[in-house]
Write a protein that holds these residues in place. Structure first.
Motif, PDB file in Angstrom:
ATOM      1  N   GLN A  64      46.200  13.997   6.318  1.00 20.73           N
ATOM      2  CA  GLN A  64      45.152  13.028   6.633  1.00 20.73           C
ATOM      3  C   GLN A  64      45.700  12.007   7.618  1.00 20.73           C
ATOM      4  OE1 GLN A  64      42.120  11.939   3.672  1.00 20.73           O
ATOM      5  NE2 GLN A  64      42.824   9.826   3.929  1.00 20.73           N
ATOM      6  N   VAL A  65      44.973  11.801   8.692  1.00 19.97           N
ATOM      7  CA  VAL A  65      45.437  10.929   9.764  1.00 19.97           C
ATOM      8  C   VAL A  65      44.505   9.733   9.885  1.00 19.97           C
ATOM      9  CG1 VAL A  65      46.071  10.792  12.192  1.00 19.97           C
ATOM     10  CG2 VAL A  65      46.242  12.982  10.987  1.00 19.97           C
ATOM     11  N   ASP A  66      45.055   8.532   9.758  1.00 23.53           N
ATOM     12  CA  ASP A  66      44.298   7.308  10.047  1.00 23.53           C
ATOM     13  C   ASP A  66      44.471   7.011  11.525  1.00 23.53           C
ATOM     14  OD1 ASP A  66      43.331   6.647   7.423  1.00 23.53           O
ATOM     15  OD2 ASP A  66      45.396   6.152   6.897  1.00 23.53           O
ATOM     16  N   ILE A  67      43.389   6.957  12.231  1.00 28.71           N
ATOM     17  CA  ILE A  67      43.455   6.894  13.691  1.00 28.71           C
ATOM     18  C   ILE A  67      42.835   5.607  14.215  1.00 28.71           C
ATOM     19  CG2 ILE A  67      43.470   9.385  14.023  1.00 28.71           C
ATOM     20  CD1 ILE A  67      40.440   9.162  14.545  1.00 28.71           C
ATOM     21  N   THR A  68      43.189   5.274  15.427  1.00 30.94           N
ATOM     22  CA  THR A  68      42.591   4.147  16.137  1.00 30.94           C
ATOM     23  C   THR A  68      42.267   4.602  17.547  1.00 30.94           C
ATOM     24  OG1 THR A  68      44.757   3.349  16.859  1.00 30.94           O
ATOM     25  CG2 THR A  68      43.865   2.427  14.805  1.00 30.94           C
ATOM     26  N   GLY A  69      41.281   3.952  18.137  1.00 30.21           N
ATOM     27  CA  GLY A  69      40.907   4.316  19.490  1.00 30.21           C
ATOM     28  C   GLY A  69      39.769   3.460  19.993  1.00 30.21           C
ATOM     29  N   PRO A  70      39.352   3.676  21.226  1.00 33.96           N
ATOM     30  CA  PRO A  70      38.361   2.809  21.858  1.00 33.96           C
ATOM     31  C   PRO A  70      36.910   3.112  21.515  1.00 33.96           C
ATOM     32  CG  PRO A  70      39.096   4.465  23.417  1.00 33.96           C
ATOM     33  CD  PRO A  70      39.912   4.653  22.177  1.00 33.96           C
ATOM     34  N   LEU A  71      36.656   4.226  20.781  1.00 38.40           N
ATOM     35  CA  LEU A  71      35.255   4.599  20.571  1.00 38.40           C
ATOM     36  C   LEU A  71      35.059   5.303  19.234  1.00 38.40           C
ATOM     37  CD1 LEU A  71      32.364   4.828  21.805  1.00 38.40           C
ATOM     38  CD2 LEU A  71      33.030   7.079  22.660  1.00 38.40           C
TER      39      LEU A  71
END
Length: 312
Positions: free
Chosen positions: A219-226
Protein backbone atom coordinates in the motif's frame (compact mmCIF):
# COMPACT_ATOMS: atom_id res chain seq x y z
CA UNK A 1 -59.26 -12.29 -14.80
CA UNK A 2 -56.37 -14.41 -13.62
CA UNK A 3 -57.68 -17.16 -11.38
CA UNK A 4 -55.17 -16.52 -8.62
CA UNK A 5 -56.42 -12.92 -8.55
CA UNK A 6 -60.13 -13.75 -8.72
CA UNK A 7 -61.83 -11.86 -5.94
CA UNK A 8 -62.44 -8.27 -4.99
CA UNK A 9 -64.18 -5.42 -6.69
CA UNK A 10 -63.05 -6.05 -10.27
CA UNK A 11 -64.13 -9.67 -10.05
CA UNK A 12 -67.57 -8.60 -8.83
CA UNK A 13 -67.83 -6.10 -11.70
CA UNK A 14 -66.92 -8.88 -14.11
CA UNK A 15 -69.64 -11.12 -12.68
CA UNK A 16 -72.19 -8.29 -12.88
CA UNK A 17 -71.53 -7.79 -16.59
CA UNK A 18 -71.59 -11.52 -17.26
CA UNK A 19 -75.08 -11.73 -15.75
CA UNK A 20 -76.26 -8.86 -17.94
CA UNK A 21 -74.65 -10.12 -21.15
CA UNK A 22 -75.54 -13.80 -20.73
CA UNK A 23 -79.09 -13.12 -19.56
CA UNK A 24 -79.00 -15.25 -16.42
CA UNK A 25 -77.09 -16.01 -13.24
CA UNK A 26 -76.77 -19.65 -14.30
CA UNK A 27 -75.16 -18.83 -17.67
CA UNK A 28 -72.83 -16.34 -16.05
CA UNK A 29 -71.81 -18.93 -13.47
CA UNK A 30 -71.01 -21.48 -16.18
CA UNK A 31 -68.88 -19.01 -18.13
CA UNK A 32 -66.94 -17.99 -15.02
CA UNK A 33 -66.66 -21.58 -13.72
CA UNK A 34 -68.48 -20.64 -10.51
CA UNK A 35 -71.71 -21.77 -8.92
CA UNK A 36 -74.91 -19.79 -9.34
CA UNK A 37 -74.87 -19.06 -5.61
CA UNK A 38 -71.36 -17.62 -5.85
CA UNK A 39 -72.36 -15.29 -8.68
CA UNK A 40 -75.45 -14.21 -6.79
CA UNK A 41 -73.36 -13.49 -3.70
CA UNK A 42 -70.91 -11.39 -5.76
CA UNK A 43 -73.76 -9.23 -7.06
CA UNK A 44 -75.20 -8.87 -3.55
CA UNK A 45 -71.81 -7.85 -2.17
CA UNK A 46 -71.44 -5.31 -4.97
CA UNK A 47 -74.86 -3.86 -4.21
CA UNK A 48 -74.00 -3.78 -0.51
CA UNK A 49 -70.80 -1.90 -1.24
CA UNK A 50 -72.66 0.66 -3.36
CA UNK A 51 -75.70 0.87 -1.10
CA UNK A 52 -78.12 0.55 -3.99
CA UNK A 53 -79.92 -2.02 -6.15
CA UNK A 54 -78.33 -2.83 -9.50
CA UNK A 55 -80.69 -5.64 -10.50
CA UNK A 56 -84.34 -6.23 -9.75
CA UNK A 57 -84.50 -9.99 -9.26
CA UNK A 58 -87.37 -12.46 -9.23
CA UNK A 59 -87.33 -16.25 -9.26
CA UNK A 60 -87.01 -16.55 -13.04
CA UNK A 61 -85.77 -13.19 -14.31
CA UNK A 62 -83.91 -10.04 -13.50
CA UNK A 63 -83.89 -6.49 -14.82
CA UNK A 64 -81.39 -3.66 -14.58
CA UNK A 65 -82.29 -0.66 -12.49
CA UNK A 66 -81.51 2.78 -13.91
CA UNK A 67 -78.52 3.00 -11.57
CA UNK A 68 -77.51 -0.52 -12.60
CA UNK A 69 -77.57 0.39 -16.31
CA UNK A 70 -75.38 3.45 -15.72
CA UNK A 71 -73.03 1.50 -13.47
CA UNK A 72 -72.74 -1.32 -16.04
CA UNK A 73 -71.42 1.08 -18.69
CA UNK A 74 -68.82 2.45 -16.29
CA UNK A 75 -67.83 -1.12 -15.35
CA UNK A 76 -67.23 -1.88 -19.03
CA UNK A 77 -64.92 1.12 -19.30
CA UNK A 78 -63.00 0.17 -16.14
CA UNK A 79 -62.54 -3.47 -17.17
CA UNK A 80 -61.54 -2.46 -20.70
CA UNK A 81 -58.83 -0.23 -19.24
CA UNK A 82 -57.64 -3.08 -17.01
CA UNK A 83 -57.51 -5.46 -19.99
CA UNK A 84 -55.59 -2.91 -22.06
CA UNK A 85 -53.10 -2.35 -19.23
CA UNK A 86 -52.60 -6.11 -18.81
CA UNK A 87 -52.14 -6.63 -22.54
CA UNK A 88 -49.59 -3.83 -22.74
CA UNK A 89 -47.70 -5.05 -19.68
CA UNK A 90 -47.58 -8.63 -20.95
CA UNK A 91 -46.45 -7.41 -24.36
CA UNK A 92 -43.64 -5.39 -22.81
CA UNK A 93 -42.61 -8.46 -20.86
CA UNK A 94 -42.20 -10.47 -24.08
CA UNK A 95 -41.24 -7.86 -26.70
CA UNK A 96 -38.56 -5.20 -26.12
CA UNK A 97 -40.35 -1.85 -26.06
CA UNK A 98 -40.73 1.23 -23.91
CA UNK A 99 -37.98 3.06 -22.04
CA UNK A 100 -34.79 1.26 -20.96
CA UNK A 101 -32.94 3.16 -18.23
CA UNK A 102 -29.23 2.33 -18.17
CA UNK A 103 -26.70 3.69 -15.69
CA UNK A 104 -22.92 3.36 -16.05
CA UNK A 105 -19.78 4.74 -14.52
CA UNK A 106 -18.77 7.51 -16.93
CA UNK A 107 -15.33 6.43 -18.13
CA UNK A 108 -16.29 2.77 -18.45
CA UNK A 109 -19.39 3.73 -20.43
CA UNK A 110 -17.36 5.94 -22.75
CA UNK A 111 -15.02 3.06 -23.62
CA UNK A 112 -17.46 0.13 -23.72
CA UNK A 113 -21.10 1.29 -23.88
CA UNK A 114 -20.91 4.20 -26.32
CA UNK A 115 -19.35 2.19 -29.18
CA UNK A 116 -22.15 -0.41 -29.16
CA UNK A 117 -25.16 1.77 -28.34
CA UNK A 118 -26.03 2.86 -31.89
CA UNK A 119 -26.27 -0.71 -33.17
CA UNK A 120 -28.33 -1.73 -30.14
CA UNK A 121 -30.83 1.08 -30.75
CA UNK A 122 -31.04 0.22 -34.45
CA UNK A 123 -31.76 -3.43 -33.62
CA UNK A 124 -34.53 -2.49 -31.18
CA UNK A 125 -36.50 0.40 -32.73
CA UNK A 126 -39.37 0.13 -30.22
CA UNK A 127 -37.01 0.93 -27.35
CA UNK A 128 -36.00 4.33 -26.08
CA UNK A 129 -32.71 4.13 -24.16
CA UNK A 130 -32.22 6.62 -21.36
CA UNK A 131 -28.50 6.52 -20.60
CA UNK A 132 -26.99 8.16 -17.52
CA UNK A 133 -23.57 8.17 -15.88
CA UNK A 134 -22.54 8.31 -12.25
CA UNK A 135 -19.42 7.47 -10.26
CA UNK A 136 -21.42 6.71 -7.12
CA UNK A 137 -23.12 3.56 -5.86
CA UNK A 138 -26.30 3.46 -7.95
CA UNK A 139 -29.73 4.17 -6.51
CA UNK A 140 -31.59 1.80 -8.82
CA UNK A 141 -34.97 1.95 -7.13
CA UNK A 142 -34.91 5.66 -6.37
CA UNK A 143 -33.94 6.59 -9.93
CA UNK A 144 -35.95 3.88 -11.69
CA UNK A 145 -32.84 2.33 -13.26
CA UNK A 146 -33.29 -0.99 -15.09
CA UNK A 147 -29.60 -1.97 -15.34
CA UNK A 148 -26.46 -0.44 -13.89
CA UNK A 149 -22.88 -1.16 -14.93
CA UNK A 150 -20.69 -0.77 -11.86
CA UNK A 151 -17.00 -1.35 -11.08
CA UNK A 152 -15.71 -2.17 -7.63
CA UNK A 153 -12.98 -4.16 -5.90
CA UNK A 154 -15.55 -5.52 -3.45
CA UNK A 155 -19.30 -5.65 -3.95
CA UNK A 156 -20.86 -5.58 -0.48
CA UNK A 157 -24.27 -4.05 -1.18
CA UNK A 158 -26.83 -6.87 -1.03
CA UNK A 159 -29.79 -4.73 -2.16
CA UNK A 160 -29.14 -5.51 -5.81
CA UNK A 161 -29.05 -8.57 -8.03
CA UNK A 162 -25.42 -8.58 -9.20
CA UNK A 163 -23.76 -10.54 -11.99
CA UNK A 164 -20.07 -10.20 -12.81
CA UNK A 165 -19.44 -9.65 -16.52
CA UNK A 166 -15.71 -9.04 -16.47
CA UNK A 167 -12.57 -8.12 -14.57
CA UNK A 168 -10.21 -5.21 -15.02
CA UNK A 169 -7.29 -3.79 -13.04
CA UNK A 170 -5.29 -0.57 -12.94
CA UNK A 171 -1.71 0.05 -14.08
CA UNK A 172 0.98 2.55 -13.20
CA UNK A 173 1.74 4.70 -16.25
CA UNK A 174 3.72 7.78 -17.17
CA UNK A 175 4.80 9.53 -20.35
CA UNK A 176 8.23 8.86 -21.90
CA UNK A 177 9.10 12.56 -21.50
CA UNK A 178 8.27 12.54 -17.78
CA UNK A 179 10.38 9.41 -17.17
CA UNK A 180 13.26 10.85 -19.18
CA UNK A 181 13.19 14.03 -17.09
CA UNK A 182 12.64 12.56 -13.62
CA UNK A 183 13.86 9.00 -13.97
CA UNK A 184 12.01 5.69 -13.98
CA UNK A 185 11.08 4.31 -10.53
CA UNK A 186 12.93 1.09 -9.78
CA UNK A 187 10.95 0.19 -6.63
CA UNK A 188 7.68 1.08 -4.96
CA UNK A 189 9.54 3.25 -2.45
CA UNK A 190 10.77 5.39 -5.36
CA UNK A 191 7.17 6.49 -5.96
CA UNK A 192 7.47 8.79 -2.94
CA UNK A 193 9.91 10.91 -4.98
CA UNK A 194 7.49 11.39 -7.89
CA UNK A 195 4.40 13.43 -8.69
CA UNK A 196 1.57 10.92 -8.36
CA UNK A 197 -1.84 11.76 -9.79
CA UNK A 198 -4.63 10.07 -7.87
CA UNK A 199 -8.00 8.77 -9.02
CA UNK A 200 -10.75 8.78 -6.39
CA UNK A 201 -14.24 7.33 -6.52
CA UNK A 202 -16.40 5.14 -4.24
CA UNK A 203 -15.31 1.90 -5.94
CA UNK A 204 -11.59 2.12 -5.12
CA UNK A 205 -9.41 2.77 -2.06
CA UNK A 206 -7.87 6.24 -1.57
CA UNK A 207 -4.32 4.82 -1.35
CA UNK A 208 -2.56 2.93 -4.08
CA UNK A 209 -3.07 -0.69 -3.17
CA UNK A 210 -0.78 -2.78 -5.39
CA UNK A 211 -0.15 -6.47 -5.84
CA UNK A 212 2.72 -8.20 -7.60
CA UNK A 213 2.81 -11.18 -9.96
CA UNK A 214 3.81 -13.43 -7.04
CA UNK A 215 0.88 -12.12 -4.95
CA UNK A 216 2.79 -9.73 -2.70
CA UNK A 217 0.69 -6.81 -1.51
CA UNK A 218 1.80 -3.22 -0.92
CA UNK A 219 0.00 0.00 0.00
CA UNK A 220 1.44 3.32 -1.10
CA UNK A 221 0.52 6.68 0.42
CA UNK A 222 1.09 9.14 -2.37
CA UNK A 223 1.22 12.87 -2.92
CA UNK A 224 0.90 14.88 -6.08
CA UNK A 225 -0.57 17.93 -7.79
CA UNK A 226 -3.94 16.46 -8.77
CA UNK A 227 -6.78 14.33 -7.42
CA UNK A 228 -9.71 13.64 -9.76
CA UNK A 229 -12.72 11.34 -10.07
CA UNK A 230 -12.47 10.93 -13.85
CA UNK A 231 -9.75 8.77 -15.41
CA UNK A 232 -9.81 10.79 -18.64
CA UNK A 233 -8.60 13.93 -16.87
CA UNK A 234 -5.74 12.02 -15.27
CA UNK A 235 -4.94 10.40 -18.62
CA UNK A 236 -4.64 13.83 -20.23
CA UNK A 237 -2.43 15.07 -17.38
CA UNK A 238 -0.14 12.03 -17.59
CA UNK A 239 0.20 12.47 -21.36
CA UNK A 240 1.15 16.10 -20.69
CA UNK A 241 4.13 14.86 -18.62
CA UNK A 242 2.63 15.83 -15.25
CA UNK A 243 3.41 12.63 -13.32
CA UNK A 244 2.56 8.98 -12.70
CA UNK A 245 -1.02 7.69 -12.41
CA UNK A 246 -2.68 4.40 -11.55
CA UNK A 247 -5.34 4.03 -14.22
CA UNK A 248 -7.77 1.32 -15.40
CA UNK A 249 -6.71 -0.87 -18.29
CA UNK A 250 -9.42 0.42 -20.61
CA UNK A 251 -8.34 4.03 -20.01
CA UNK A 252 -4.69 3.55 -20.96
CA UNK A 253 -4.71 0.70 -23.48
CA UNK A 254 -4.62 2.86 -26.63
CA UNK A 255 -2.00 5.22 -25.19
CA UNK A 256 0.23 2.29 -24.18
CA UNK A 257 -0.19 0.59 -27.56
CA UNK A 258 0.78 3.78 -29.38
CA UNK A 259 3.74 4.51 -27.13
CA UNK A 260 2.31 7.74 -25.73
CA UNK A 261 2.50 6.15 -22.27
CA UNK A 262 4.83 3.64 -20.68
CA UNK A 263 4.09 1.19 -17.92
CA UNK A 264 5.88 1.92 -14.64
CA UNK A 265 6.87 -0.93 -12.32
CA UNK A 266 5.23 -3.40 -14.69
CA UNK A 267 5.35 -6.24 -12.15
CA UNK A 268 2.84 -4.38 -10.01
CA UNK A 269 -0.82 -3.55 -10.58
CA UNK A 270 -4.01 -2.99 -8.63
CA UNK A 271 -6.08 -5.94 -7.32
CA UNK A 272 -8.79 -7.15 -9.66
CA UNK A 273 -11.73 -4.81 -10.08
CA UNK A 274 -14.99 -6.57 -10.86
CA UNK A 275 -17.34 -5.28 -13.53
CA UNK A 276 -20.95 -6.00 -12.59
CA UNK A 277 -24.44 -5.61 -13.94
CA UNK A 278 -26.79 -4.59 -11.14
CA UNK A 279 -30.55 -5.11 -11.29
CA UNK A 280 -33.12 -3.88 -8.77
CA UNK A 281 -34.82 -7.30 -8.65
CA UNK A 282 -34.46 -10.81 -10.02
CA UNK A 283 -38.25 -11.18 -10.41
CA UNK A 284 -40.13 -10.39 -13.64
CA UNK A 285 -37.16 -9.18 -15.68
CA UNK A 286 -38.86 -7.67 -18.72
CA UNK A 287 -37.90 -8.09 -22.35
CA UNK A 288 -36.09 -4.76 -22.71
CA UNK A 289 -33.81 -5.59 -19.79
CA UNK A 290 -33.17 -9.13 -21.05
CA UNK A 291 -32.09 -7.97 -24.52
CA UNK A 292 -29.74 -5.39 -23.00
CA UNK A 293 -28.16 -8.03 -20.75
CA UNK A 294 -27.68 -10.30 -23.77
CA UNK A 295 -26.13 -7.40 -25.66
CA UNK A 296 -23.68 -6.85 -22.82
CA UNK A 297 -22.72 -10.53 -22.90
CA UNK A 298 -22.22 -10.50 -26.66
CA UNK A 299 -20.53 -7.13 -27.22
CA UNK A 300 -19.15 -5.68 -23.99
CA UNK A 301 -17.89 -8.66 -21.99
CA UNK A 302 -15.62 -9.98 -24.79
CA UNK A 303 -14.10 -6.51 -25.27
CA UNK A 304 -13.36 -6.23 -21.53
CA UNK A 305 -11.66 -9.63 -21.61
CA UNK A 306 -9.56 -8.76 -24.68
CA UNK A 307 -8.38 -5.48 -23.19
CA UNK A 308 -7.49 -7.10 -19.88
CA UNK A 309 -5.60 -9.97 -21.51
CA UNK A 310 -3.44 -7.48 -23.43
CA UNK A 311 -1.68 -6.59 -20.15
CA UNK A 312 -1.38 -10.08 -18.72
Amino acid sequence: MRKNLDGGLLHAMHAFLKVIDSGSFTAAAEQMELTTAQVSRLISELEGRLGTKLLQRSTRQHALTDIGASYAEQCRQVLAMVEEAETQAMGMATEPQGRLRVLSMGSFGHHYVSPVMAEFCQNHPKLTVEYRTSQNVPDLLGKGIDVSLYLTESLTDSRFVARQIGTIFSLLCASPAYLKKYGKPESLDDLQKHACLRLVNPSITPQWHLISKNSCSYQVDITGPLIADTPELLLDMVQQDMGIALLPTFTVIEAVRSGRLCRVLADWRSPDIGVYTLLPSRHFIDAKTRVWLRWIDQHISPKIQNDTEYFL
